[in-house]
Design a protein around this motif. Structure first.
Motif, PDB file in Angstrom:
ATOM      1  N   ALA A  57       0.829  -1.211   0.000  1.00  0.00           N
ATOM      2  CA  ALA A  57       0.000   0.000   0.000  1.00  0.00           C
ATOM      3  C   ALA A  57       0.859   1.255   0.000  1.00  0.00           C
ATOM      4  CB  ALA A  57      -0.946  -0.016   1.200  1.00  0.00           C
ATOM      5  N   ARG A  58       1.911   1.271   0.825  1.00  0.00           N
ATOM      6  CA  ARG A  58       2.699   2.509   0.898  1.00  0.00           C
ATOM      7  C   ARG A  58       3.558   2.717  -0.342  1.00  0.00           C
ATOM      8  NH1 ARG A  58       5.266  -0.357   5.506  1.00  0.00           N
ATOM      9  NH2 ARG A  58       7.357  -0.986   4.936  1.00  0.00           N
ATOM     10  N   ASN A  59       3.666   1.682  -1.155  1.00  0.00           N
ATOM     11  CA  ASN A  59       4.354   1.857  -2.434  1.00  0.00           C
ATOM     12  C   ASN A  59       3.359   1.989  -3.584  1.00  0.00           C
ATOM     13  OD1 ASN A  59       7.340   1.838  -1.944  1.00  0.00           O
ATOM     14  ND2 ASN A  59       6.758   0.005  -0.812  1.00  0.00           N
ATOM     15  N   GLY A  85       2.966   8.464   1.983  1.00  0.00           N
ATOM     16  CA  GLY A  85       2.242   8.090   3.194  1.00  0.00           C
ATOM     17  C   GLY A  85       1.969   6.604   3.228  1.00  0.00           C
ATOM     18  N   ARG A  86       1.311   6.143   4.286  1.00  0.00           N
ATOM     19  CA  ARG A  86       1.008   4.711   4.425  1.00  0.00           C
ATOM     20  C   ARG A  86       0.129   4.211   3.288  1.00  0.00           C
ATOM     21  NH1 ARG A  86       0.630   6.935   9.458  1.00  0.00           N
ATOM     22  NH2 ARG A  86       2.337   6.303  10.825  1.00  0.00           N
ATOM     23  N   ASP A  87      -0.640   5.122   2.699  1.00  0.00           N
ATOM     24  CA  ASP A  87      -1.507   4.741   1.582  1.00  0.00           C
ATOM     25  C   ASP A  87      -0.831   4.954   0.230  1.00  0.00           C
ATOM     26  OD1 ASP A  87      -1.400   7.474   1.538  1.00  0.00           O
ATOM     27  OD2 ASP A  87      -3.563   7.792   1.412  1.00  0.00           O
ATOM     28  N   GLY A  88       0.438   5.323   0.251  1.00  0.00           N
ATOM     29  CA  GLY A  88       1.171   5.495  -0.997  1.00  0.00           C
ATOM     30  C   GLY A  88       1.016   6.862  -1.622  1.00  0.00           C
ATOM     31  N   SER A  89       0.267   7.757  -0.983  1.00  0.00           N
ATOM     32  CA  SER A  89       0.070   9.077  -1.585  1.00  0.00           C
ATOM     33  C   SER A  89       1.286   9.965  -1.314  1.00  0.00           C
ATOM     34  CB  SER A  89      -1.200   9.725  -1.041  1.00  0.00           C
ATOM     35  OG  SER A  89      -1.081   9.890   0.350  1.00  0.00           O
ATOM     36  N   PRO A  90       1.661  10.791  -2.308  1.00  0.00           N
ATOM     37  CA  PRO A  90       2.802  11.694  -2.102  1.00  0.00           C
ATOM     38  C   PRO A  90       2.447  12.763  -1.079  1.00  0.00           C
ATOM     39  CG  PRO A  90       1.816  11.985  -4.297  1.00  0.00           C
ATOM     40  CD  PRO A  90       1.067  10.893  -3.637  1.00  0.00           C
ATOM     41  N   LEU A  91       3.321  12.901  -0.060  1.00  0.00           N
ATOM     42  CA  LEU A  91       3.010  13.836   1.029  1.00  0.00           C
ATOM     43  C   LEU A  91       3.815  15.118   0.934  1.00  0.00           C
ATOM     44  CD1 LEU A  91       3.060  11.396   4.093  1.00  0.00           C
ATOM     45  CD2 LEU A  91       1.067  12.235   2.854  1.00  0.00           C
ATOM     46  N   GLY A  92       5.036  15.023   0.460  1.00  0.00           N
ATOM     47  CA  GLY A  92       5.888  16.207   0.418  1.00  0.00           C
ATOM     48  C   GLY A  92       7.290  15.823   0.004  1.00  0.00           C
ATOM     49  N   GLN A  93       8.151  16.820  -0.002  1.00  0.00           N
ATOM     50  CA  GLN A  93       9.518  16.580  -0.419  1.00  0.00           C
ATOM     51  C   GLN A  93      10.293  15.819   0.655  1.00  0.00           C
ATOM     52  OE1 GLN A  93      12.395  19.914  -0.884  1.00  0.00           O
ATOM     53  NE2 GLN A  93      12.142  19.448  -3.054  1.00  0.00           N
ATOM     54  N   ALA A  94      11.180  14.961   0.227  1.00  0.00           N
ATOM     55  CA  ALA A  94      12.039  14.235   1.156  1.00  0.00           C
ATOM     56  C   ALA A  94      13.479  14.373   0.704  1.00  0.00           C
ATOM     57  CB  ALA A  94      11.644  12.770   1.188  1.00  0.00           C
ATOM     58  N   ALA A 153       6.455  13.645   9.935  1.00  0.00           N
ATOM     59  CA  ALA A 153       7.299  12.608  10.539  1.00  0.00           C
ATOM     60  C   ALA A 153       6.510  11.370  10.959  1.00  0.00           C
ATOM     61  CB  ALA A 153       8.061  13.182  11.729  1.00  0.00           C
ATOM     62  N   MET A 154       5.280  11.552  11.391  1.00  0.00           N
ATOM     63  CA  MET A 154       4.479  10.393  11.790  1.00  0.00           C
ATOM     64  C   MET A 154       3.577   9.896  10.654  1.00  0.00           C
ATOM     65  SD  MET A 154       5.208   8.875  14.499  1.00  0.00           S
ATOM     66  CE  MET A 154       3.742   7.888  14.811  1.00  0.00           C
ATOM     67  N   LYS A 155       3.809  10.431   9.464  1.00  0.00           N
ATOM     68  CA  LYS A 155       2.994  10.017   8.316  1.00  0.00           C
ATOM     69  C   LYS A 155       3.808   9.407   7.182  1.00  0.00           C
ATOM     70  CE  LYS A 155      -0.511  13.532   9.131  1.00  0.00           C
ATOM     71  NZ  LYS A 155      -1.077  14.811   8.713  1.00  0.00           N
ATOM     72  N   ALA A 156       5.010   9.914   6.983  1.00  0.00           N
ATOM     73  CA  ALA A 156       5.819   9.456   5.844  1.00  0.00           C
ATOM     74  C   ALA A 156       6.416   8.088   6.146  1.00  0.00           C
ATOM     75  CB  ALA A 156       6.925  10.467   5.564  1.00  0.00           C
ATOM     76  N   ARG A 157       6.112   7.107   5.300  1.00  0.00           N
ATOM     77  CA  ARG A 157       6.591   5.745   5.563  1.00  0.00           C
ATOM     78  C   ARG A 157       7.217   5.072   4.346  1.00  0.00           C
ATOM     79  NH1 ARG A 157       6.747   7.544   9.683  1.00  0.00           N
ATOM     80  NH2 ARG A 157       5.721   6.975  11.621  1.00  0.00           N
ATOM     81  N   ARG A 195      11.673   7.990  -5.681  1.00  0.00           N
ATOM     82  CA  ARG A 195      12.757   8.806  -6.228  1.00  0.00           C
ATOM     83  C   ARG A 195      12.230   9.895  -7.161  1.00  0.00           C
ATOM     84  NH1 ARG A 195      17.838   5.701  -8.087  1.00  0.00           N
ATOM     85  NH2 ARG A 195      18.924   7.268  -6.856  1.00  0.00           N
ATOM     86  N   LYS A 196      10.946   9.873  -7.404  1.00  0.00           N
ATOM     87  CA  LYS A 196      10.363  10.915  -8.249  1.00  0.00           C
ATOM     88  C   LYS A 196      10.391  12.254  -7.510  1.00  0.00           C
ATOM     89  CE  LYS A 196       7.061   8.056 -10.759  1.00  0.00           C
ATOM     90  NZ  LYS A 196       5.889   7.343 -10.311  1.00  0.00           N
ATOM     91  N   THR A 197      10.556  13.333  -8.255  1.00  0.00           N
ATOM     92  CA  THR A 197      10.554  14.665  -7.667  1.00  0.00           C
ATOM     93  C   THR A 197       9.141  14.980  -7.183  1.00  0.00           C
ATOM     94  OG1 THR A 197      12.102  15.190  -9.416  1.00  0.00           O
ATOM     95  CG2 THR A 197      11.319  17.039  -8.103  1.00  0.00           C
ATOM     96  N   PHE A 198       9.061  15.599  -6.009  1.00  0.00           N
ATOM     97  CA  PHE A 198       7.737  15.922  -5.476  1.00  0.00           C
ATOM     98  C   PHE A 198       7.150  17.131  -6.192  1.00  0.00           C
ATOM     99  CE2 PHE A 198       5.055  18.345  -2.446  1.00  0.00           C
ATOM    100  CZ  PHE A 198       4.036  17.419  -2.336  1.00  0.00           C
ATOM    101  N   SER A 199       5.903  17.037  -6.562  1.00  0.00           N
ATOM    102  CA  SER A 199       5.210  18.218  -7.083  1.00  0.00           C
ATOM    103  C   SER A 199       3.862  18.306  -6.396  1.00  0.00           C
ATOM    104  CB  SER A 199       5.048  18.107  -8.594  1.00  0.00           C
ATOM    105  OG  SER A 199       4.369  16.923  -8.920  1.00  0.00           O
ATOM    106  N   GLU A 200       3.484  19.518  -6.072  1.00  0.00           N
ATOM    107  CA  GLU A 200       2.225  19.760  -5.319  1.00  0.00           C
ATOM    108  C   GLU A 200       1.027  19.194  -6.067  1.00  0.00           C
ATOM    109  OE1 GLU A 200       1.720  21.351  -2.327  1.00  0.00           O
ATOM    110  OE2 GLU A 200       3.867  21.636  -1.998  1.00  0.00           O
TER     111      GLU A 200
END
Lengths: 113, 523, 103
Positions: free
Chosen positions: B196-198, B475-484, B510-514, B518-523
């Motif tokens: 799921a997180r992937n 996130g745990r559901d695989g959705s992009p949350l932000g830049q890492a 911090a308690m969401k990103a799991r 490697r893709k660049t984050f975009s809003e």
């Protein structure tokens, strides 16, 4: 293990074709769900009877792929629990063997399955 | 006819374990396997096993296979490959075919450990090239290094379906979806969470309507089922995939036991009736591993050991006291593996709502494969604390305890009952060593520093990110949350190919990103 | 030519391979590694149809990949019903699509 008699389970009403009857069940011998259901309506009540009638499980895989599904169809059509439906009686040999191999001779051209 | 104290059929985990047990008691043992390589399915199991630390938990199947082979070699056990047992008789004579020759051997004892065959789900189009068994996918990618397809749909959410789906991601395939007709994911939540997180979606209460393609699979259509398994009109969904993989259960290969005339029963498949030591109704003929009932490989090994031990005792190679003591130990270990949320009694149940600790089992985890940000805080492995500390998202009672052993600083407690949820000891001091992250078979442990916004995740994809690179936190559901930003990458022989990747994210994540992409984050 | 080979695997690293050998598939020259199953070499090259069935003339490919289901059979070096998922590839092999019970 107990088998069941023809007086139990299946009530004997007329065969009604179903939408998924042309789905292949025995991949080796290309036998469909409909053909197996029809065989049950024709009076075949055990997996061994069906095997003699239609030859599912008589192909090169020896029923390893279809046994469970044929038993499932029997269970559904007759209303009997799976526990009362024995499997194919396995025969020796359990893998494709040429006649030559059984005779301990070198393998023939075109032998195998 | 050559005679042996024990003839073992099948060089998988059960067969090899039995052979080793018997040989170490002094018995003459021969093992036959129809394959070209021994180890059964172990050499396709590239994930770390669950169970107790004493019984190889935290070790990958491939390494357990290697260990068994080395032991068998050390014990001078004769393992004959390419040798198919084609018949077995009540008098314990065994017909074996090898190199086109058939010969017979005689066993004082026989162990049938032939494993299982995969069940199938017939649907329109299932005979098309590209519809394959999960085992076939594992064989192609893990033994021969060939991807079974580019884009795959998995049918079946039991552990096999989940583990093989993850292996497909590791092999570089895309997994379009995991589909199961059951209303709940059948396998471990932690296995589902890795998918799921992937970004792999789950479709529970869904079945396959048809696969289509000209010559080979090009698409597959699924639909939602109602409580009587009929497709609900309007719920059809089509995926463009080149491969459909089936993991709909296993059937014990009990054919040889049946041929010998052993008493057979239906126990989720036709199995020979066995006593507590694995002996069938025929004296001297034993069955262990999947033949006697489908279980995890760790149970198969213990069942094999018990059968080997029993044969050694019955044949006079060990005395009663040794037998009793050893048997008790193995039986207890086996009992441990058969407890918890996925125990034989609980398997497939859809009405379990609480863990043995009385905590709610997550419905989201059962249906979608992930815990919500809210839910995760309810479990004893998840605490808030200053500085770096482990966060253990282990929320179902699974027999597994390597995390407790992994931490030398007392941060993690599981206790005597290995199915208990791991607890964090808030007093203990985490040294950020990362061993727990690497050791957790479910990849459910993360090191988190909320204040610094640092999250360390286990990473098993190729290529491994590099320090300094920027990507996307998922996130745990695989959705992009932000830049890492990758700030640290740790590799060590002790971590066994699991890289520990530390990413810096916004503090609120911090308690969401799991997971990391490697893709660049975009809003 | 399509290539489905995994060059580097995160857990397994690189795979042990035999020598690169040449074989023919329906007359076309192809490469594969000696000792790997014929079916693996074909899959790597993007070949999915192994045979057409006897009764319905429908395409089949490998299904179990461990020698049990026999769906992957082809004509190999003139021999019909060869289980390609467990038959090791050798230099110069002649692999043909099987139609029913002949090439």
């Amino acid at each position: 293990m107990k088998t069941y008699g023809s007086d139990r389970g299946f009530s004997g009403e007329a065969f009604v074709p179903k939408e998924d009857d042309d789905v292949i069940i025995c991949r080796c011998e290309e036998i469909t769900r409909g053909e197996i259901r029809k065989a049950i309506y024709d009076g075949m009540r055990t997996i061994s009877e069906i095997r003699r009638y239609l030859r599912p499980g008589m192909g090169p895989c020896q029923g390893m792929t279809c046994e469970r599904n044929v038993r499932g169809i029997l269970a559904r059509e007759t209303g009997l629990p799976l526990s009362q439906i024995p499997g194919y009686r396995p025969r020796s040999p359990q893998r494709p063997v040429t006649l030559a191999e059984l005779g301990n001779e070198s393998e023939e051209e075109g032998g195998g399955v | 006819m050559k005679r042996w104290d024990l003839v073992v059929i099948g060089a998988g985990p059960a067969g090899l374990s039995a052979a080793i047990e018997a040989a170490e008691a002094g018995m003459s043992v021969i093992v036959f396997d129809e394959n070209k390589k021994p180890g059964g399915q172990l050499f396709k199991q590239i994930h770390k096993f669950f169970g107790s630390k004493e019984n190889h938990a935290g070790v990958r199947g491939i390494e357990i296979g290697q260990m068994l082979l080395e032991k068998a070699q050390k014990d001078h056990i004769q393992v004959e490959l390419d040798s198919a047992v084609i018949g077995i008789a009540k008098d314990r004579s065994v017909s074996v075919r090898k190199d086109g020759q058939t010969r017979e051997v005689q066993g004082q004892n026989i162990l049938i450990a032939a494993g299982a065959s995969e069940r199938t789900l017939p649907f329109p189009g299932w005979t098309l090239p590209g519809v394959i068994g999960a085992g076939a996918a594992q064989t192609m990618m893990n033994l021969y290094g060939v991807r079974p397809g580019k884009k795959i749909l998995m049918i079946g959410s039991g552990n096999v379906g989940l583990v093989v789906s993850y292996q497909m991601l590791q092999a570089g395939c895309q997994v379009a979806a995991v589909v199961d007709a059951a209303p709940r994911i059948g396998g471990y939540g932690v296995h589902a969470a890795k998918l799921a997180r992937n970004g792999v979606p789950f479709y529970l209460s869904h079945t396959v309507i048809r696969a289509e393609g000209d010559g080979a699979v090009k698409s597959v259509t699924i639909g939602q089922v109602d409580s009587s398994w009929n497709i609900i009109p309007g719920t059809e969904k089509t995926f463009d995939v080149d491969t459909v993989c089936m993991a709909v259960g296993l059937d014990p290969m009990s054919q040889l036991a049946r041929m010998a005339g052993a008493l057979i029963e239906e126990k989720g498949g036709l199995v020979p009736t066995v006593d507590e030591y694995g002996q069938t109704s025929l004296p001297g003929i034993f069955a262990a591993g999947d033949v006697a009932g489908i279980e995890e490989a760790s149970s198969a090994m213990l069942n094999g050991e018990i059968a080997g031990l029993r044969a050694a005792f019955k044949s006079g190679y060990i005395d009663e006291e040794t037998f009793r003591t050893e048997y008790k130990k193995k039986k207890a270990a086996l009992g441990d593996l058969r407890k918890g949320t996925f125990s034989p009694e609980n398997k497939g149940r859809t009405d379990l709502t609480l863990t043995s600790e009385g905590l709610p089992l997550s419905e989201n985890l059962f249906e979608k494969g992930f815990l919500t940000d809210e839910e995760v805080t309810k479990y004893p492995g998840v605490i808030k604390k200053a500085g770096v500390h482990p966060v253990i998202e282990c929320t179902q009672n699974i027999p597994c305890n390597p995390c407790q052993e992994a931490c030398a600083f007392g941060c993690i407690e599981v206790g005597e009952d290995i199915t208990a949820l791991p607890r964090i000891n808030p007093q203990a001091d985490c040294r950020n060593c990362g061993k727990c992250v690497a050791m957790c078979s479910g990849q459910a442990i993360f090191l988190v520093d909320e204040e610094a916004g640092c999250v360390t995740i286990p990473y098993e994809f190729d290529p491994i990110p590099e320090e300094g690179e920027m990507g996307t936190a998922l996130g745990r559901d695989g959705s992009p949350l932000g830049q890492a930003e990758i700030i640290k990458v740790r590799k060590s022989p002790a971590f066994d190919h699991t890289a520990l990747v530390t990413m810096r994210v916004d503090k609120t994540l911090a308690m969401k990103a799991r997971a990391y992409s490697r893709k660049t984050f975009s809003e | 030519m399509e290539d489905n080979r995994i060059v580097h695997h995160p857990i397994l690293g690189t795979y042990e391979k035999g020598n690169l050998v040449t074989f023919t598939y329906d007359g076309k020259e192809m490469k594969g590694y000696e000792g790997e199953p014929i079916a693996a070499a074909l899959l790597a090259a993007g070949v999915r149809i192994h045979r057409y069935t006897l009764r319905q003339d429908k395409p089949r490919g490998f299904f179990c990949a461990i020698g049990r289901c026999t769906d992957c059979v082809m004509v190999v070096d003139g021999k019909i019903n060869t289980r390609t998922c467990i038959t090791p590839l050798r230099e110069g092999m002649v692999v043909q699509t099987q139609h029913g019970i002949k090439a």
